[in-house]
Motif scaffolding. Sequence first.
Motif, PDB file in Angstrom:
ATOM      1  N   GLY A 111      -2.818  35.638  17.886  1.00 17.08           N
ATOM      2  CA  GLY A 111      -2.583  36.850  17.098  1.00 17.08           C
ATOM      3  C   GLY A 111      -2.360  38.089  17.931  1.00 17.08           C
ATOM      4  O   GLY A 111      -1.769  39.056  17.460  1.00 17.08           O
ATOM      5  N   ALA A 112      -2.838  38.094  19.176  1.00 16.47           N
ATOM      6  CA  ALA A 112      -2.613  39.276  20.020  1.00 16.47           C
ATOM      7  C   ALA A 112      -1.148  39.302  20.452  1.00 16.47           C
ATOM      8  O   ALA A 112      -0.631  38.303  20.935  1.00 16.47           O
ATOM      9  N   PRO A 113      -0.486  40.439  20.269  1.00 13.75           N
ATOM     10  CA  PRO A 113       0.948  40.501  20.575  1.00 13.75           C
ATOM     11  C   PRO A 113       1.208  40.518  22.078  1.00 13.75           C
ATOM     12  O   PRO A 113       0.337  40.883  22.859  1.00 13.75           O
ATOM     13  N   VAL A 132       5.779  45.327  20.342  1.00  9.52           N
ATOM     14  CA  VAL A 132       5.015  46.380  19.663  1.00  9.52           C
ATOM     15  C   VAL A 132       5.090  47.740  20.370  1.00  9.52           C
ATOM     16  O   VAL A 132       4.940  48.776  19.730  1.00  9.52           O
ATOM     17  N   LEU A 133       5.340  47.733  21.678  1.00  5.28           N
ATOM     18  CA  LEU A 133       5.338  49.012  22.397  1.00  5.28           C
ATOM     19  C   LEU A 133       6.590  49.844  22.145  1.00  5.28           C
ATOM     20  O   LEU A 133       6.709  50.953  22.651  1.00  5.28           O
ATOM     21  N   LYS A 134       7.518  49.323  21.353  1.00  8.08           N
ATOM     22  CA  LYS A 134       8.671  50.169  21.031  1.00  8.08           C
ATOM     23  C   LYS A 134       8.326  51.206  19.950  1.00  8.08           C
ATOM     24  O   LYS A 134       9.059  52.162  19.755  1.00  8.08           O
ATOM     25  N   VAL A 161       2.291  56.330  16.303  1.00  8.74           N
ATOM     26  CA  VAL A 161       1.976  55.124  15.534  1.00  8.74           C
ATOM     27  C   VAL A 161       0.940  54.278  16.284  1.00  8.74           C
ATOM     28  O   VAL A 161      -0.058  53.837  15.710  1.00  8.74           O
ATOM     29  N   LEU A 162       1.168  54.091  17.577  1.00  7.55           N
ATOM     30  CA  LEU A 162       0.271  53.211  18.341  1.00  7.55           C
ATOM     31  C   LEU A 162      -1.115  53.824  18.487  1.00  7.55           C
ATOM     32  O   LEU A 162      -2.129  53.126  18.396  1.00  7.55           O
ATOM     33  N   ILE A 163      -1.171  55.152  18.679  1.00 10.07           N
ATOM     34  CA  ILE A 163      -2.477  55.809  18.790  1.00 10.07           C
ATOM     35  C   ILE A 163      -3.256  55.637  17.492  1.00 10.07           C
ATOM     36  O   ILE A 163      -4.446  55.329  17.499  1.00 10.07           O
ATOM     37  N   GLY A 189      -7.599  50.655  14.024  1.00  9.96           N
ATOM     38  CA  GLY A 189      -7.432  49.227  13.821  1.00  9.96           C
ATOM     39  C   GLY A 189      -6.142  48.949  13.068  1.00  9.96           C
ATOM     40  O   GLY A 189      -5.553  49.858  12.477  1.00  9.96           O
ATOM     41  N   TYR A 190      -5.730  47.687  13.110  1.00 13.05           N
ATOM     42  CA  TYR A 190      -4.429  47.370  12.521  1.00 13.05           C
ATOM     43  C   TYR A 190      -4.312  45.873  12.308  1.00 13.05           C
ATOM     44  O   TYR A 190      -4.718  45.086  13.148  1.00 13.05           O
ATOM     45  N   GLN A 191      -3.772  45.486  11.142  1.00 10.94           N
ATOM     46  CA  GLN A 191      -3.439  44.083  10.926  1.00 10.94           C
ATOM     47  C   GLN A 191      -2.066  43.988  10.303  1.00 10.94           C
ATOM     48  O   GLN A 191      -1.816  44.545   9.237  1.00 10.94           O
ATOM     49  N   SER A 192      -1.170  43.301  10.979  1.00 10.86           N
ATOM     50  CA  SER A 192       0.175  43.146  10.434  1.00 10.86           C
ATOM     51  C   SER A 192       0.187  41.987   9.443  1.00 10.86           C
ATOM     52  O   SER A 192      -0.739  41.166   9.413  1.00 10.86           O
ATOM     53  N   LYS A 193       1.249  41.949   8.655  1.00  8.73           N
ATOM     54  CA  LYS A 193       1.365  40.948   7.598  1.00  8.73           C
ATOM     55  C   LYS A 193       1.325  39.541   8.182  1.00  8.73           C
ATOM     56  O   LYS A 193       2.050  39.238   9.122  1.00  8.73           O
ATOM     57  N   PRO A 197      -3.118  36.332  12.064  1.00  7.80           N
ATOM     58  CA  PRO A 197      -4.382  35.604  11.975  1.00  7.80           C
ATOM     59  C   PRO A 197      -5.583  36.460  12.355  1.00  7.80           C
ATOM     60  O   PRO A 197      -6.722  36.122  12.054  1.00  7.80           O
ATOM     61  N   MET A 198      -5.323  37.593  13.037  1.00  9.45           N
ATOM     62  CA  MET A 198      -6.453  38.413  13.457  1.00  9.45           C
ATOM     63  C   MET A 198      -6.045  39.873  13.536  1.00  9.45           C
ATOM     64  O   MET A 198      -4.918  40.188  13.888  1.00  9.45           O
ATOM     65  N   ALA A 199      -7.006  40.762  13.217  1.00  8.27           N
ATOM     66  CA  ALA A 199      -6.731  42.193  13.258  1.00  8.27           C
ATOM     67  C   ALA A 199      -7.068  42.765  14.628  1.00  8.27           C
ATOM     68  O   ALA A 199      -7.928  42.241  15.338  1.00  8.27           O
ATOM     69  N   MET A 200      -6.382  43.825  14.962  1.00  6.30           N
ATOM     70  CA  MET A 200      -6.766  44.667  16.091  1.00  6.30           C
ATOM     71  C   MET A 200      -7.949  45.503  15.627  1.00  6.30           C
ATOM     72  O   MET A 200      -7.853  46.226  14.636  1.00  6.30           O
ATOM     73  N   PRO A 201      -9.127  45.376  16.285  1.00  5.47           N
ATOM     74  CA  PRO A 201     -10.286  46.155  15.818  1.00  5.47           C
ATOM     75  C   PRO A 201     -10.145  47.633  16.195  1.00  5.47           C
ATOM     76  O   PRO A 201      -9.540  47.941  17.222  1.00  5.47           O
ATOM     77  N   PRO A 202     -10.702  48.556  15.374  1.00  8.00           N
ATOM     78  CA  PRO A 202     -10.637  49.984  15.721  1.00  8.00           C
ATOM     79  C   PRO A 202     -11.167  50.221  17.136  1.00  8.00           C
ATOM     80  O   PRO A 202     -12.246  49.725  17.482  1.00  8.00           O
ATOM     81  N   ASP A 256      -4.969  57.795  27.228  1.00  3.87           N
ATOM     82  CA  ASP A 256      -4.944  57.276  28.601  1.00  3.87           C
ATOM     83  C   ASP A 256      -4.613  55.783  28.617  1.00  3.87           C
ATOM     84  O   ASP A 256      -3.785  55.334  29.406  1.00  3.87           O
ATOM     85  N   VAL A 257      -5.250  55.035  27.732  1.00  3.25           N
ATOM     86  CA  VAL A 257      -5.038  53.592  27.752  1.00  3.25           C
ATOM     87  C   VAL A 257      -3.615  53.262  27.269  1.00  3.25           C
ATOM     88  O   VAL A 257      -2.979  52.336  27.782  1.00  3.25           O
ATOM     89  N   LEU A 258      -3.108  54.072  26.340  1.00  3.66           N
ATOM     90  CA  LEU A 258      -1.724  53.854  25.896  1.00  3.66           C
ATOM     91  C   LEU A 258      -0.745  54.138  27.039  1.00  3.66           C
ATOM     92  O   LEU A 258       0.209  53.387  27.258  1.00  3.66           O
TER      93      LEU A 258
END
Length: 121
Positions: A55-57, A65-67, A72-74, A80-84, A87-92, A106-108
Amino acid sequence: MKPWYSLHAFIIPLIVFGTLAPKAGIAGDAKKGAAIYSQSCVACHGIDGKGSIPGAPDLMAKNGVLKSPDSVLIERITNGYQSKGSPMAMPPKGGNSSLTTQDISDVLAYIRQRFGGTDKR
Ligand code: HEC
């Protein structure tokens, strides 16, 4: 009487800096971001950014995803985020609630510099 341009000489820089300054203010520091990535993101996204759990892109993918723009990414990293169908969400904040807005920027900056559109393999 003052020349007509004296007012413009004031207002134009004000408008220009007013629109640029907020963007410059949240600019991320990729060096600091590297440390954050290795603490809070690497477990799921992997050292190579290709994802180490289902599930991790793939952050290396050219049209991945980095486009998406920073805004949006921040938002997705922060809340947190879960796409349609995923199988797993990105936790906040990757599960690390102590991360600040600056940390997220910074991490972005780091993942963009290290992984974004850089897949030459
Ligand atoms: C517990 C595992 C996990 C951790 C920790 C984690 N992520 Fe994620 N991340 C995911 C998963 C899974 C997705 C895919 C979510 C989906 O598409 O439904 C994702 C998606 C993303 C995306 C793409 C969002 C999009 O627009 O599709 C970015 C960017 C991202 N993560 C950055 C980070 C950063 C930065 C950190 C560290 C602060 C982090 N992640 C920590 C699991 C994790």
